[in-house]
Enzyme design. Structure first.
Site, short mmCIF file in Angstrom:
data_model
loop_
_atom_site.label_atom_id
_atom_site.label_comp_id
_atom_site.label_asym_id
_atom_site.label_seq_id
_atom_site.Cartn_x
_atom_site.Cartn_y
_atom_site.Cartn_z
N GLY A 1 0.81 -1.21 0.00
CA GLY A 1 0.00 0.00 0.00
C GLY A 1 0.84 1.26 0.00
CE LYS A 2 6.57 0.02 2.18
NZ LYS A 2 7.87 -0.69 2.10
CB VAL A 3 3.35 2.23 -5.30
CG1 VAL A 3 2.98 2.65 -6.71
CG2 VAL A 3 4.77 2.70 -4.96
#
Length: 317
Positions: A284-286
């Protein structure tokens, strides 16, 4: 199960053979390789994504790892800061050591990678691949740093505030730290202890008050992540800067909408520096819909080309 494209969908984009002509601009060169495969196509993708990210006014996070300042990339970063194309800089202590050395008018020198390192040691020359740095420069560096440290005061400050203090005490307008201080761009250096700055700060602290809080930056950068507009990350190398940028966004409601990674590391070791940007989606970082690309090549080649082509396109918009 991964979606399989139909036969027709798989054959949508024929490879276009690059046509190179005399007097091409950098952007024309990138356009010429846009239809190519391998690294050429990915570099062209990086220029497209970077241009869109900057034109969109996205909050731009820039991760600077590796020996980029000694190799000659310093001015590129400084100019990006002055022109408003970097909103947050996360870097290594080592890059900032070399940045301060350059700011004192001391130069790194082109040497060779295949040389006698014992001879270099006796000649008091430090080597970074094919870059030479005279050992006596660090005496001047230490004196400069002592003078700056003596003016920090006794109050507890964050690492970012310490980096801003460094920038405010540098006269060289070509300095990354000076540019960041002038433009109010925060510089985060979470592993600052892992450098000659850290070593000198520790030595100074043996007899003087110096209180730097290693954790207080986190609220500041996370607040920036919360407020960021369509956030974008440009990652030169990986390491601490890459992770610090990604982890700061991780606990917000946002994800990176643009991500460009220029690295020579590969993903097979499980290390972060080579990890794909698709892998970052699993955390869920990018974001799932983000425009992203990893260009596996020496960043001293890809960064100047990417910046030059994007600047041309922005100037012509």
């Amino acid at each position: 199960m991964e979606h399989c494209h139909s036969h027709g969908e798989k054959l949508q984009n024929p490879i276009k053979q690059a046509k190179i002509t005399e007097n091409m601009s950098v952007d024309e060169l990138v356009c010429a390789i846009d239809g190519c495969a391998f690294g050429a196509g990915k570099l062209a993708d990086a220029v497209d994504i970077y241009t869109e990210m900057l034109a969109n006014g996205s909050t731009s996070f820039f991760g600077l790892a590796g020996a980029m300042v000694p190799a000659g990339m310093r001015q590129i970063v400084t100019d990006l800061i002055y022109d408003g194309y970097i909103d947050v800089l996360v870097t290594t202590g080592a890059n900032m050591v070399h940045e301060i050395v350059e700011s004192m008018g001391l130069h790194h020198y082109k040497g060779c990678a295949d040389c006698d390192d014992i001879e270099l040691k006796h000649d008091e020359i430090n080597r970074i691949y094919d870059v030479y740095l005279p050992e006596p420069y660090f005496v001047d560096f230490e004196e400069k740093l002592k003078a700056i440290l003596s003016d920090v005061g006794t109050e507890t400050i964050s690492i970012r505030e310490f980096m801003t203090h460094l920038g405010n005490n540098i006269d060289d307008k070509d300095s990354i730290l000076r540019a960041a201080a002038d433009m109010n761009v925060p510089v985060y250096c979470p592993a600052i202890q892992d450098s000659m700055i850290g070593l000198q700060a520790w030595l100074y602290k043996q007899n003087n008050a110096l209180n730097v809080d290693a954790f207080s930056d986190m609220k500041e950068i996370i607040d920036i992540c919360y407020e960021a507009k369509d956030p974008g990350a440009v990652l030169i190398g990986g390491g601490v800067p890459k992770n610090y940028i990604f982890q700061s966004m991780l606990i917000t409601h946002q994800e990176f909408e643009y991500a460009i990674q220029l690295t020579m590391d590969t993903p097979e070791t499980g290390g972060l520096s080579g990890a794909t940007l698709d892998e970052a989606r699993s955390w869920g970082k990018v974001s799932e819909t983000a425009r992203s690309v990893t260009v596996h090549s020496d960043a001293t080649i890809t960064l100047p080309i990417m910046v030059a082509a994007a600047r041309s396109r922005l100037a012509n918009k």
